[in-house]
Design a protein around this motif. Structure first.
Motif, PDB file in Angstrom:
ATOM      1  N   ILE A  41       0.852  -1.203   0.000  1.00 46.40           N
ATOM      2  CA  ILE A  41       0.000   0.000   0.000  1.00 46.40           C
ATOM      3  C   ILE A  41       0.882   1.244   0.000  1.00 46.40           C
ATOM      4  O   ILE A  41       0.643   2.193  -0.758  1.00 46.40           O
ATOM      5  CB  ILE A  41      -0.955  -0.008   1.200  1.00 46.40           C
ATOM      6  CG1 ILE A  41      -2.007  -1.105   1.031  1.00 46.40           C
ATOM      7  CG2 ILE A  41      -1.623   1.355   1.380  1.00 46.40           C
ATOM      8  CD1 ILE A  41      -2.786  -1.411   2.280  1.00 46.40           C
ATOM      9  N   PHE A  42       1.899   1.265   0.829  1.00 50.00           N
ATOM     10  CA  PHE A  42       2.799   2.415   0.911  1.00 50.00           C
ATOM     11  C   PHE A  42       3.521   2.634  -0.425  1.00 50.00           C
ATOM     12  O   PHE A  42       3.626   3.764  -0.904  1.00 50.00           O
ATOM     13  CB  PHE A  42       3.814   2.227   2.040  1.00 50.00           C
ATOM     14  CG  PHE A  42       4.735   3.392   2.205  1.00 50.00           C
ATOM     15  CD1 PHE A  42       4.284   4.575   2.781  1.00 50.00           C
ATOM     16  CD2 PHE A  42       6.062   3.318   1.803  1.00 50.00           C
ATOM     17  CE1 PHE A  42       5.133   5.661   2.937  1.00 50.00           C
ATOM     18  CE2 PHE A  42       6.905   4.391   1.951  1.00 50.00           C
ATOM     19  CZ  PHE A  42       6.451   5.561   2.524  1.00 50.00           C
ATOM     20  N   GLN A  43       3.997   1.556  -1.026  1.00 52.89           N
ATOM     21  CA  GLN A  43       4.706   1.659  -2.313  1.00 52.89           C
ATOM     22  C   GLN A  43       3.770   2.178  -3.401  1.00 52.89           C
ATOM     23  O   GLN A  43       4.162   2.990  -4.245  1.00 52.89           O
ATOM     24  CB  GLN A  43       5.312   0.319  -2.697  1.00 52.89           C
ATOM     25  CG  GLN A  43       6.469  -0.070  -1.820  1.00 52.89           C
ATOM     26  CD  GLN A  43       6.898  -1.514  -2.008  1.00 52.89           C
ATOM     27  OE1 GLN A  43       6.345  -2.243  -2.822  1.00 52.89           O
ATOM     28  NE2 GLN A  43       7.871  -1.949  -1.233  1.00 52.89           N
ATOM     29  N   GLN A  44       2.534   1.728  -3.397  1.00 50.71           N
ATOM     30  CA  GLN A  44       1.562   2.179  -4.390  1.00 50.71           C
ATOM     31  C   GLN A  44       1.273   3.669  -4.207  1.00 50.71           C
ATOM     32  O   GLN A  44       1.169   4.421  -5.165  1.00 50.71           O
ATOM     33  CB  GLN A  44       0.276   1.368  -4.284  1.00 50.71           C
ATOM     34  CG  GLN A  44      -0.741   1.732  -5.349  1.00 50.71           C
ATOM     35  CD  GLN A  44      -1.983   0.884  -5.240  1.00 50.71           C
ATOM     36  OE1 GLN A  44      -2.231   0.220  -4.234  1.00 50.71           O
ATOM     37  NE2 GLN A  44      -2.793   0.902  -6.261  1.00 50.71           N
ATOM     38  N   ALA A  45       1.161   4.125  -2.967  1.00 55.93           N
ATOM     39  CA  ALA A  45       0.878   5.527  -2.688  1.00 55.93           C
ATOM     40  C   ALA A  45       2.055   6.418  -3.098  1.00 55.93           C
ATOM     41  O   ALA A  45       1.856   7.574  -3.475  1.00 55.93           O
ATOM     42  CB  ALA A  45       0.575   5.728  -1.205  1.00 55.93           C
TER      43      ALA A  45
END
Length: 116
Positions: free
Chosen positions: A110-114
């Motif tokens: 999720i963090f990488q996608q954001a």
């Protein structure tokens, strides 16, 4: 050796046995910058502002709730500390289970996608 990609493919399930120290070390190698702290795995995520921090918190809440495994969160203006452990393992004494690492891998994704 377990990988983050393998963890991402798994769904959390109710477990009764905690991972051994060797298994925890192996799983920590699979997730980026997570560390063992006071009987939990933990990582700090840094953001530009409060809005991005809260958006991250809401996104991980949505995804992690589906695995019925909920982290301890410390939220400030531009940081979120995420900690996982499993209360139900070791006859209710707690510990670290594979569920903690499955969720850690999902939080990282999720963090990488954001960040893109």
């Amino acid at each position: 050796m377990v990988t983050a990609a393998e963890l991402l493919q798994k769904k959390g399930r109710h477990l009764e046995t905690a991972l051994t120290d060797a298994e925890i070390a192996e799983h920590l190698a699979a997730v980026d910058n997570w560390a063992l702290q006071d009987g939990k795995i933990a990582k700090t995520f840094v953001f530009k502002n409060y809005y991005e921090t809260l958006a991250f918190v809401n996104a991980i809440a949505w995804v992690i709730h589906a695995d019925d495994h909920h982290p301890e969160l410390t939220v400030t203006y531009n940081r979120c500390v995420v900690k996982f452990d499993t209360h139900s393992v070791n006859s209710g004494k707690g510990g670290i289970s594979e569920n903690d690492f499955i969720c850690a891998a999902k939080v990282d994704a999720i963090f990488q996608q954001a960040a893109q």
